[in-house]
Write a protein that holds these residues in place. Sequence first.
Motif, mmCIF file in Angstrom:
data_model
loop_
_atom_site.group_PDB
_atom_site.id
_atom_site.type_symbol
_atom_site.label_atom_id
_atom_site.label_comp_id
_atom_site.label_asym_id
_atom_site.label_seq_id
_atom_site.Cartn_x
_atom_site.Cartn_y
_atom_site.Cartn_z
ATOM 1 N N LEU A 102 0.813 -1.217 0.000
ATOM 2 C CA LEU A 102 0.000 0.000 0.000
ATOM 3 C C LEU A 102 0.848 1.269 0.000
ATOM 4 O O LEU A 102 0.340 2.360 0.265
ATOM 5 N N GLY A 103 2.137 1.124 -0.302
ATOM 6 C CA GLY A 103 2.999 2.292 -0.424
ATOM 7 C C GLY A 103 3.605 2.745 0.896
ATOM 8 O O GLY A 103 3.600 2.027 1.897
ATOM 9 N N CYS A 104 4.108 3.978 0.895
ATOM 10 C CA CYS A 104 4.795 4.548 2.052
ATOM 11 C C CYS A 104 4.080 5.823 2.500
ATOM 12 O O CYS A 104 3.819 6.714 1.684
ATOM 13 N N LEU A 105 3.786 5.910 3.783
ATOM 14 C CA LEU A 105 3.178 7.099 4.362
ATOM 15 C C LEU A 105 4.224 7.864 5.161
ATOM 16 O O LEU A 105 5.018 7.271 5.900
ATOM 17 N N ASN A 106 4.188 9.179 5.023
ATOM 18 C CA ASN A 106 5.147 10.036 5.716
ATOM 19 C C ASN A 106 4.409 10.982 6.663
ATOM 20 O O ASN A 106 3.422 11.613 6.280
ATOM 21 N N GLY A 107 4.875 11.070 7.898
ATOM 22 C CA GLY A 107 4.377 12.071 8.828
ATOM 23 C C GLY A 107 5.289 13.279 8.784
ATOM 24 O O GLY A 107 6.467 13.196 9.149
ATOM 25 N N VAL A 136 -0.137 13.735 7.080
ATOM 26 C CA VAL A 136 0.190 12.394 6.593
ATOM 27 C C VAL A 136 0.059 12.431 5.082
ATOM 28 O O VAL A 136 -0.994 12.804 4.552
ATOM 29 N N MET A 137 1.127 12.072 4.393
ATOM 30 C CA MET A 137 1.142 12.123 2.938
ATOM 31 C C MET A 137 1.663 10.806 2.375
ATOM 32 O O MET A 137 2.346 10.045 3.070
ATOM 33 N N ARG A 138 1.340 10.541 1.133
ATOM 34 C CA ARG A 138 1.904 9.388 0.438
ATOM 35 C C ARG A 138 3.207 9.819 -0.198
ATOM 36 O O ARG A 138 3.281 10.846 -0.882
#
Length: 309
Positions: A102-107, A136-138
């Motif tokens: 499901l990809g990578c999430l960045n805070g 929170v972004m992809r």
Amino acid sequence: MRVIFMGTPEFSVQTLRAIAGAGHELAAVYTQPPRAAGRRGLELTPSPVQREAERLGIEVRSPVSLKSEAEQQAFRTLRADVAVVVAYGLLLPKPILEAPRLGCLNGHASLLPRWRGAAPIQRAIMAGDTETGMMVMRMEEGLDTGPVAMVEKCAIGPDMTAGGLHDRLMILGAALMVQALERLERNTLTFTTQAEVGVTYAKKIDKSETRIDWLRPAGDVHNQIRGLSPFPGAWCEAEIGGRMERLKLLRSTLSQGAGEPGGILDDRLTVACGSGAIRLVEVQRAGGRPIAAQEFLRGAKLEKGMKLS
């Protein structure tokens, strides 16, 4: 969900702890390698994230780079649903970004697209911003350019320091990421492309930015002090006991008064700037501890008419 967590400083620890507490399976934790520390710089000190991961019993990996095929394959074999990245400190190549299902999430600690980059908390305060937040972004290959899923705003008080804002955003960011993972698991997490206007970059703090220039307006000096507190700390020089000594300035507030820039205007450590004045609230002498300005004055004997440089 099966999660890979990637982070390094204290700011990241709260999110790691929250994800573990929410019941997600942590496949591994990636963090920066131990760094030399101690008085002589000879002791290797693990990152705060590594210490927390070991406390939680999670496998820790600390590669110096993720560019090699071997490291990328090792990452893929973890078969993660998602990777969560909070202040990791290494660029993620495309094969890493694409490895989790499901990809990578960045805070990220700003209201993107404002303050992309390494030092968003300090830069927001130094610029005089009155609001920031956690997002929170992809993740994409660009620097903090990915679409945003969730936002939690936070006011920046007039005397708030980077340390205070750091602690506030650390807590907000942990809760926000847990919410994002819940929505991702339910397939209800939606993303919005970042605006193309209003982009600013939060470059790393350079040592050349830490010395106070008393010729600047009081608002700028105040923002510099609080934006660099507690680390690396804005500083000036003061004559104490007949010799010049570096003085770190940790807290201040805007005040009334005018005079020669750097001049001390009263017995409360009010200092004139290029326009306006600030009152120093907390300072730190070289090799000493942070102390209230009034306590400092009892030992330093800085008086009205003396000058800071």
